[in-house]
Design an enzyme around this catalytic site. Structure first.
Site, PDB file in Angstrom:
ATOM      1  CG  ASP A   1      -2.995   6.758  -3.284  1.00 51.74           C
ATOM      2  OD1 ASP A   1      -3.994   6.276  -3.631  1.00 51.74           O
ATOM      3  OD2 ASP A   1      -2.303   6.630  -2.482  1.00 51.74           O
TER       4      ASP A   1
ATOM      5  CG  HIS B   1      -2.068   1.090   1.451  1.00 47.06           C
ATOM      6  ND1 HIS B   1      -2.173   2.176   2.388  1.00 47.06           N
ATOM      7  CD2 HIS B   1      -2.780   1.676   0.959  1.00 47.06           C
ATOM      8  CE1 HIS B   1      -3.546   2.828   2.208  1.00 47.06           C
ATOM      9  NE2 HIS B   1      -3.452   2.361   0.940  1.00 47.06           N
ATOM     10  NE  ARG B   2      -2.409   5.674   1.600  1.00 45.60           N
ATOM     11  CZ  ARG B   2      -2.512   5.695   2.633  1.00 45.60           C
ATOM     12  NH1 ARG B   2      -1.529   7.620   2.801  1.00 45.60           N
ATOM     13  NH2 ARG B   2      -3.870   6.251   2.651  1.00 45.60           N
TER      14      ARG B   2
ATOM     15  CD  GLU C   1      -7.967   5.443  -4.057  1.00 44.04           C
ATOM     16  OE1 GLU C   1      -6.601   4.529  -4.100  1.00 44.04           O
ATOM     17  OE2 GLU C   1      -7.991   6.149  -4.420  1.00 44.04           O
TER      18      GLU C   1
ATOM     19  CD  GLU D   1      -2.861   2.230  -2.974  1.00 43.34           C
ATOM     20  OE1 GLU D   1      -4.283   2.569  -3.242  1.00 43.34           O
ATOM     21  OE2 GLU D   1      -1.384   2.523  -2.297  1.00 43.34           O
TER      22      GLU D   1
ATOM     23  CG  ASP E   1       0.054   1.094   4.973  1.00 41.34           C
ATOM     24  OD1 ASP E   1       0.051   1.242   4.480  1.00 41.34           O
ATOM     25  OD2 ASP E   1      -0.616   1.493   5.901  1.00 41.34           O
TER      26      ASP E   1
ATOM     27  CE  LYS F   1      -6.660   8.870  -2.232  1.00 40.99           C
ATOM     28  NZ  LYS F   1      -7.644   7.335  -1.758  1.00 40.99           N
TER      29      LYS F   1
ATOM     30  CG  HIS G   1      -3.273   9.349   0.528  1.00 40.89           C
ATOM     31  ND1 HIS G   1      -4.060   9.613   1.194  1.00 40.89           N
ATOM     32  CD2 HIS G   1      -4.755   7.967  -0.225  1.00 40.89           C
ATOM     33  CE1 HIS G   1      -5.156   9.309   1.490  1.00 40.89           C
ATOM     34  NE2 HIS G   1      -5.088   7.951   0.857  1.00 40.89           N
TER      35      HIS G   1
HETATM   36  O1  G3P Z   1      -5.580   0.539  -2.636  1.00 40.71           O
HETATM   37  C1  G3P Z   1      -6.554   0.829  -1.519  1.00 40.71           C
HETATM   38  C2  G3P Z   1      -6.482   2.375  -0.481  1.00 40.71           C
HETATM   39  O2  G3P Z   1      -5.570   2.538  -1.163  1.00 40.71           O
HETATM   40  C3  G3P Z   1      -7.469   3.062  -0.503  1.00 40.71           C
HETATM   41  O3  G3P Z   1      -7.338   4.192   0.263  1.00 40.71           O
HETATM   42  O4  G3P Z   1      -6.977   5.814   1.139  1.00 40.71           O
HETATM   43  O5  G3P Z   1      -5.334   4.949   1.019  1.00 40.71           O
HETATM   44  O6  G3P Z   1      -6.030   5.353  -0.556  1.00 40.71           O
HETATM   45  P1  G3P Z   1      -6.763   4.948   0.501  1.00 40.71           P
HETATM   46 CA    CA Z   2      -5.623   4.331  -2.898  1.00 40.38          CA
END
Ligand code: G3P
Ligand code: CA
Length: 290
Positions: free
Chosen positions: A68, A39-40, A149, A66, A278, A151, A81
C-alpha cells in the site's frame, strides 16, 4: 521435432514475449492453480508492509507481494496501509501531541524515526516504515513481484504520476518488469484509469466488485478485477473472464483476503486467477492438496 525447428519456435515465443510485455502477467493464474499473493508482504508472519516482511516471504518461497503506497507531508512516497500511523508504529509515544497522527501530516524524516516493528513483535524492534524507493530495491533484491496498491489516492493528488516516477527510477517500468513482475491496483477507478493512461504498458487492477453491466467500461483501463472474497461467486468470476481488457485478453480475478484452506479451495473452484492472503503458506498448501 527437429532441433532447428525447436530453436525457431523458442525464438518466436521469446520474441512474442518481448513484443507483448504484459502478456505473462495477464496470463498469471490462467492455467492451473491461482497465483498466491502475500498480502502486505505476508501480514501474519512479519510486520506488514515492511522490508523484513519481504525477506520473510521470500524465505518462505513466495514471489508475489502486495503493498500500500501513500505520501508524507513533504511529498515522499511511503509503504503503509492505514492513513494514520497509529496502529503500526509507536507514533503516539514519539509524537504525543500530534493526534490523529495522519501519514499526510508527518514529514519523511519524522516517519523515519518511528518503530514499525515492535507492535508486531519485539523481535522486529527498530523496523522502519519504508519509502517506496527502499521497498522497490528490496523487492528487486529478493527477486519478488509486486501488486502495488495506490492507497487513498483522493488524499494525495498526483500520486499516480509520482508512483510511476519512482518505479521508473528504480528500473521497474522496463519490458522485463512489465512482463511478469508488476500490477498496479486501487479501489479508485479514477486512479487505475490514470495509471493506465500514463503508461498503457502497465498491467492494472480495479479493487472491488463492479456490477457485471459495468465490466465493459472497467475493461477500458483495468486488466484485472479484484473483489473481496465475501462478494465472490463462480458466476461473477465467469462474468469477469468473459470480458476482454485493455490489452485484448480476458480480464483476470485476484480475490482477497483469504487466510484459510477451505475458502482458498472454494475460490480456486470458482476459477480465480489469484488469491491475496496474509498466510501464503496456508493457501499454497490448500491449493497443492486440492
Ligand atoms: O489487495 C487487496 C487488499 O489489500 C485490499 O484491502 O484494505 O488490505 O488494502 P486492504
Ligand atoms: Ca492493500
Amino acid at each position: 521435432m527437429h532441433a532447428r525447428a525447436v530453436a525457431a519456435t523458442t525464438t518466436a515465443l521469446l520474441g512474442a514475449l518481448l513484443l507483448s510485455p504484459t502478456s505473462e502477467v495477464r496470463a498469471a493464474g490462467t492455467h492451473g492453480r491461482p497465483s498466491v499473493v502475500a498480502h502486505r508482504a505476508g501480514a501474519a508472519y512479519a510486520p506488514e508492509n515492511t522490508l523484513p516482511a519481504l525477506d520473510k516471504a521470500a524465505s518462505l518461497g513466495f514471489s508475489w507481494m502486495e503493498n500500500d503506497v501513500q505520501r508524507t507531508k513533504d511529498g515522499e512516497l511511503v509503504v503503509i496501509h492505514d492513513d494514520s500511523l497509529r496502529r503500526t508504529t509507536d507514533v503516539e509515544r514519539v509524537f504525543p501531541g500530534r493526534a490523529p497522527w495522519k501519514v499526510k501530516d508527518f514529514t519523511a524524516a519524522e516517519i523515519a524515526r518511528l518503530d514499525a516493528g515492535s507492535w508486531f513483535s519485539p523481535a522486529y524492534a527498530g523496523t522502519r516504515v519504508p519509502t517506496l524507493a527502499q521497498y522497490m530495491r528490496r523487492v528487486e533484491r529478493d527477486h519478488e513481484k509486486l501488486l502495488l496498491e495506490v492507497k487513498n489516492p483522493e488524499l494525495y493528488p498526483g500520486i499516480e504520476r509520482q508512483t510511476l516516477k519512482v518505479l521508473s527510477d528504480q528500473g521497474w517500468l522496463d519490458h522485463r518488469h512489465l512482463a511478469d513482475r508488476l500490477i498496479v491496483q486501487s479501489f479508485s477507478a479514477g486512479s487505475v484509469r490514470t495509471v493506465h493512461d500514463l503508461d498503457p504498458g502497465i498491467t492494472t487492477a480495479l479493487l472491488g466488485s463492479p456490477a457485471v453491466t459495468d465490466l465493459p467500461r472497467c475493461a477500458g483501463f483495468a486488466d484485472l478485477i479484484n473483489p473481496s472474497y465475501g462478494t465472490l461467486s463462480a458466476g461473477y468470476v465467469s462474468a469477469v473472464h468473459a470480458v476482454r481488457g485493455p490489452h485484448g485478453r480476458p480480464l483476470k480475478v485476484f480475490t482477497w483476503t483469504i487466510d484459510d484452506a477451505a475458502r482458498a479451495r472454494t475460490a480456486a473452484g470458482y476459477g480465480v486467477d489469484g488469491i491475496i492472503t496474509d498466510k501464503p503458506d496456508v493457501v499454497r498448501t490448500a491449493l497443492t492438496a486440492a
